[in-house]
Design an enzyme around this catalytic site. Structure first.
Site, PDB file in Angstrom:
ATOM      1  N   TYR A 139       6.702  -1.110   9.491  1.00 21.50           N
ATOM      2  CA  TYR A 139       6.628  -1.361   8.057  1.00 21.50           C
ATOM      3  C   TYR A 139       7.917  -0.988   7.353  1.00 21.50           C
ATOM      4  O   TYR A 139       8.692  -0.385   7.855  1.00 21.50           O
ATOM      5  CB  TYR A 139       5.447  -0.554   7.528  1.00 21.50           C
ATOM      6  CG  TYR A 139       4.616  -1.350   6.564  1.00 21.50           C
ATOM      7  CD1 TYR A 139       4.258  -2.632   6.881  1.00 21.50           C
ATOM      8  CD2 TYR A 139       4.252  -0.822   5.353  1.00 21.50           C
ATOM      9  CE1 TYR A 139       3.520  -3.375   5.988  1.00 21.50           C
ATOM     10  CE2 TYR A 139       3.512  -1.555   4.469  1.00 21.50           C
ATOM     11  CZ  TYR A 139       3.152  -2.830   4.781  1.00 21.50           C
ATOM     12  OH  TYR A 139       2.430  -3.562   3.895  1.00 21.50           O
ATOM     13  N   GLN A 141       3.023  -1.194  -9.719  1.00 26.33           N
ATOM     14  CA  GLN A 141       4.004  -1.759  -8.784  1.00 26.33           C
ATOM     15  C   GLN A 141       5.176  -2.344  -9.592  1.00 26.33           C
ATOM     16  O   GLN A 141       5.091  -2.443 -10.815  1.00 26.33           O
ATOM     17  CB  GLN A 141       3.356  -2.866  -7.931  1.00 26.33           C
ATOM     18  CG  GLN A 141       2.741  -2.351  -6.642  1.00 26.33           C
ATOM     19  CD  GLN A 141       2.304  -3.465  -5.712  1.00 26.33           C
ATOM     20  OE1 GLN A 141       1.953  -4.546  -6.159  1.00 26.33           O
ATOM     21  NE2 GLN A 141       2.318  -3.197  -4.418  1.00 26.33           N
ATOM     22  N   ASP A 162       2.736  -8.993  -5.786  1.00 25.62           N
ATOM     23  CA  ASP A 162       2.479 -10.190  -4.972  1.00 25.62           C
ATOM     24  C   ASP A 162       2.077 -11.332  -5.889  1.00 25.62           C
ATOM     25  O   ASP A 162       2.551 -12.468  -5.778  1.00 25.62           O
ATOM     26  CB  ASP A 162       1.328  -9.961  -3.990  1.00 25.62           C
ATOM     27  CG  ASP A 162       1.611  -8.887  -2.959  1.00 25.62           C
ATOM     28  OD1 ASP A 162       1.875  -7.744  -3.371  1.00 25.62           O
ATOM     29  OD2 ASP A 162       1.568  -9.168  -1.747  1.00 25.62           O
ATOM     30  N   ASP A 204       6.520   0.829   0.715  1.00 25.66           N
ATOM     31  CA  ASP A 204       5.693   2.014   0.862  1.00 25.66           C
ATOM     32  C   ASP A 204       6.269   3.156   1.699  1.00 25.66           C
ATOM     33  O   ASP A 204       6.314   4.282   1.265  1.00 25.66           O
ATOM     34  CB  ASP A 204       4.349   1.625   1.479  1.00 25.66           C
ATOM     35  CG  ASP A 204       3.647   0.541   0.671  1.00 25.66           C
ATOM     36  OD1 ASP A 204       4.145   0.177  -0.396  1.00 25.66           O
ATOM     37  OD2 ASP A 204       2.585   0.080   1.112  1.00 25.66           O
ATOM     38  N   GLU A 227       4.230 -11.886   7.249  1.00 19.40           N
ATOM     39  CA  GLU A 227       4.500 -10.879   6.218  1.00 19.40           C
ATOM     40  C   GLU A 227       5.921 -10.321   6.358  1.00 19.40           C
ATOM     41  O   GLU A 227       6.661 -10.223   5.384  1.00 19.40           O
ATOM     42  CB  GLU A 227       3.471  -9.751   6.357  1.00 19.40           C
ATOM     43  CG  GLU A 227       3.557  -8.683   5.274  1.00 19.40           C
ATOM     44  CD  GLU A 227       2.556  -7.553   5.487  1.00 19.40           C
ATOM     45  OE1 GLU A 227       1.845  -7.546   6.518  1.00 19.40           O
ATOM     46  OE2 GLU A 227       2.501  -6.658   4.625  1.00 19.40           O
TER      47      GLU A 227
HETATM   48  C1  2M8 Z   1       1.798  -3.314   1.085  1.00 17.15           C
HETATM   49  O1  2M8 Z   1       1.151  -2.261   0.395  1.00 17.15           O
HETATM   50  C2  2M8 Z   1      -0.245  -1.961   0.537  1.00 17.15           C
HETATM   51  C3  2M8 Z   1      -0.555  -0.836  -0.439  1.00 17.15           C
HETATM   52  O2  2M8 Z   1      -0.298  -1.241  -1.748  1.00 17.15           O
HETATM   53  C4  2M8 Z   1      -0.647  -1.525   1.941  1.00 17.15           C
HETATM   54  O3  2M8 Z   1       0.208  -1.231   2.774  1.00 17.15           O
HETATM   55  O4  2M8 Z   1      -1.881  -1.466   2.182  1.00 17.15           O
HETATM   56  C5  2M8 Z   1       3.252  -3.373   0.565  1.00 17.15           C
HETATM   57  O5  2M8 Z   1       4.039  -4.236   1.357  1.00 17.15           O
HETATM   58  C6  2M8 Z   1       3.260  -3.827  -0.889  1.00 17.15           C
HETATM   59  O6  2M8 Z   1       4.565  -3.997  -1.361  1.00 17.15           O
HETATM   60  C7  2M8 Z   1       2.485  -5.129  -1.064  1.00 17.15           C
HETATM   61  O7  2M8 Z   1       2.360  -5.405  -2.423  1.00 17.15           O
HETATM   62  C8  2M8 Z   1       1.079  -5.046  -0.434  1.00 17.15           C
HETATM   63  C9  2M8 Z   1       0.360  -6.393  -0.394  1.00 17.15           C
HETATM   64  O8  2M8 Z   1       1.196  -7.379   0.159  1.00 17.15           O
HETATM   65  O9  2M8 Z   1       1.158  -4.555   0.922  1.00 17.15           O
END
Ligand code: 2M8
Length: 461
Positions: free
Chosen positions: A386, A125, A51, A191, A430
């Site tokens: 998701y 990542q 990110d 994920d 998002e």
């Molecule tokens: C999401 O991942 C996090 C864990 O790392 C979560 O679900 O709590 C994913 O979309 C990941 O790609 C992204 O970097 C993160 C923060 O936006 O959220």
């Protein structure tokens, strides 16, 4: 009404201002002095690795110093072996606001390689950071008053990025296959993509030994849109296994981890990032041997992706390291070869045809021409849960960027126009339901603000 072609200049300007103000507002100065941007103010209150790289690319169009600080803050979490952790934790987040936090990762307790000054996770990542560094440095070099600062920044950050790339190319590819191995689906960034269903189904969780954990994410997002409880048990189990082994990648070579997959999307982004690193190395006047090393990583990455090419799928397939099986699933990761770039004409043609086919943009039920994370034709496609169907603006940005590099600018513009249209209507969400356009997840996602800034800048060319 299409935003990009017919909208008055002022609508684009307004969207740009909103993205800029929003991105700055998501920034914090933490009590440890670091200045960084939360991935999302409530759902993701820490600094996330990929990110942050995209955020820095967006910030470089707003304020070069903020962009520089963003990447410095992330690299403050770099480990002794070069790894860049997937989260650098925000010390000011109350325990329980996001999990897993420091109480789970305990990086310093489990590894002598973890940084001393900041708390981090121990997994990684996708390695897109050199692209951000290159963007920042180029921006700085383009102006007389910032050129010297940019050159100094290149010299400061290049060795850190090189160490990170060396970690990916060696610890995560002990076979030298050109494809990086991920040890956790969180490392893919996608994920709970159906790409991981096969390998995940083989992860046997021992409920008695599994750590106890909470799901604060469900306070901020609808449970039916987030990964399931079973997925979460497996996420924790895999992370726990890696942690308890001291976050050591030696276990990879022994096949001793419950999850190990060659990730083609991660590997494609690594190729692109290596190209950025090579240009950065030249600016930083790095030794010739390092330039040659980076060139070998690029060539090896392209060879690995060529081997992962599946003619029937018209794209690249991940491989489960533990079974040797390719993972035949229709997701956005099929476009890894397009993303890595420099495809031979027949493969480029096949990738462009796939992108426009009913598996992706040509699907009759799509609400708009943005690329879904999973093909609606894939069994198990779920438009709201998701990474199992929804569209992510940031990944659409990765695709439009790749299309432009491949000389397919008209298609890139179509996706860009549809994405900006959706964002101007719904805000910096998002992800969204590809069948209805409904925004989902966090409503203020920093990398969506960054993607917007990059797209708006792009349109000016
Ligand atoms: C999401 O991942 C996090 C864990 O790392 C979560 O679900 O709590 C994913 O979309 C990941 O790609 C992204 O970097 C993160 C923060 O936006 O959220």
């Amino acid at each position: 009404m299409p935003l990009v072609s017919t909208a008055p200049h002022s609508r684009r300007t307004l969207l740009g201002q909103q993205a800029r103000d929003g991105l700055i507002a998501n920034g914090v100065v933490a009590s440890d002095g670091r200045r960084f941007t939360k991935a999302a103010p409530k759902l993701y209150p820490h600094q996330w690795s990929w990110d942050s790289a995209f955020i820095a690319m967006g910030l470089s169009r707003v304020d070069l110093n903020l962009a520089m600080a963003e990447m410095r803050s992330l690299f403050a979490g770099q480990w002794g072996d070069g790894r860049l952790p997937h989260i650098v934790l925000n010390p000011d987040v109350a325990p329980g606001q996001y999990a897993p936090g420091a109480e789970f990762w305990q990086a310093r307790r489990f590894s002598p390689l973890a940084p001393r000054q900041v708390e981090t996770s121990g997994i990684v990542q996708p390695p897109v950071h050199a692209m951000a560094l290159e963007t920042i440095v180029r921006k700085g070099l383009s102006r007389k008053d910032t050129a010297a600062q940019a050159r100094a920044y290149a010299r400061e950050m290049y060795p850190k990025a090189l160490a990170w790339h060396r970690y990916v190319a060696t610890a995560r590819d002990p076979e030298g296959s050109g494809l990086a191995t991920i040890v956790h689906s969180w490392e893919s960034g996608l994920d709970n993509s159906p790409r991981w269903d096969g390998p995940l189904s083989r992860v046997k969780v021992d409920g008695r030994r599994l750590v106890r954990y909470e799901r604060p994410d469900l306070k901020h997002a609808d449970a039916s849109h987030r990964p399931s409880q079973l997925d979460y048990d497996r996420y924790y189990w895999k992370a726990q296994a890696y942690r308890d082994g001291g976050y050591s990648d030696a276990a990879l070579a022994r096949g001793a981890l419950p999850f190990a997959v060659k990730d083609v999307l991660f590997s494609a982004l690594f190729v692109r990032a290596n190209e950025s690193l090579l240009r950065l190395a030249k600016i930083a006047r790095a030794p010739a041997a390092e330039l040659a090393q980076i060139q070998r990583w690029i060539a090896n990455g392209r060879r690995g992706l060529a081997r992962a090419w599946d003619a029937e799928a018209s794209g690249a397939l991940d491989v489960d390291v533990l079974t040797g099986e390719p993972l035949r699933v229709k997701t956005i990761a099929l476009f890894a070869p397009l993303i890595a770039g420099r495809l031979p004409p027949d493969k480029l043609k096949a990738q462009l045809a796939l992108l426009q086919s009913r598996d992706f943009l040509g699907h009759p039920d799509l609400a708009q021409k943005v690329v879904p994370s999973t093909s609606p034709e894939q069994p198990g496609f779920d438009p709201t849960r998701y990474w199992r169907g929804p569209s992510w603006p940031i990944l659409n940005h990765v695709i439009t960027d790749a299309l432009r590099q491949a000389g397919a600018a008209p298609l890139a513009r179509q996706i860009e126009r549809a994405s900006l249209e959706q964002i101007s209507r719904h805000g910096f969400f998002e992800y969204s339901n590809p069948l209805t356009g409904e925004p989902l997840g966090s409503r203020v996602q920093a990398w969506t603000q960054a993607a917007t800034l990059m797209w708006l800048g792009q349109g000016k060319r």
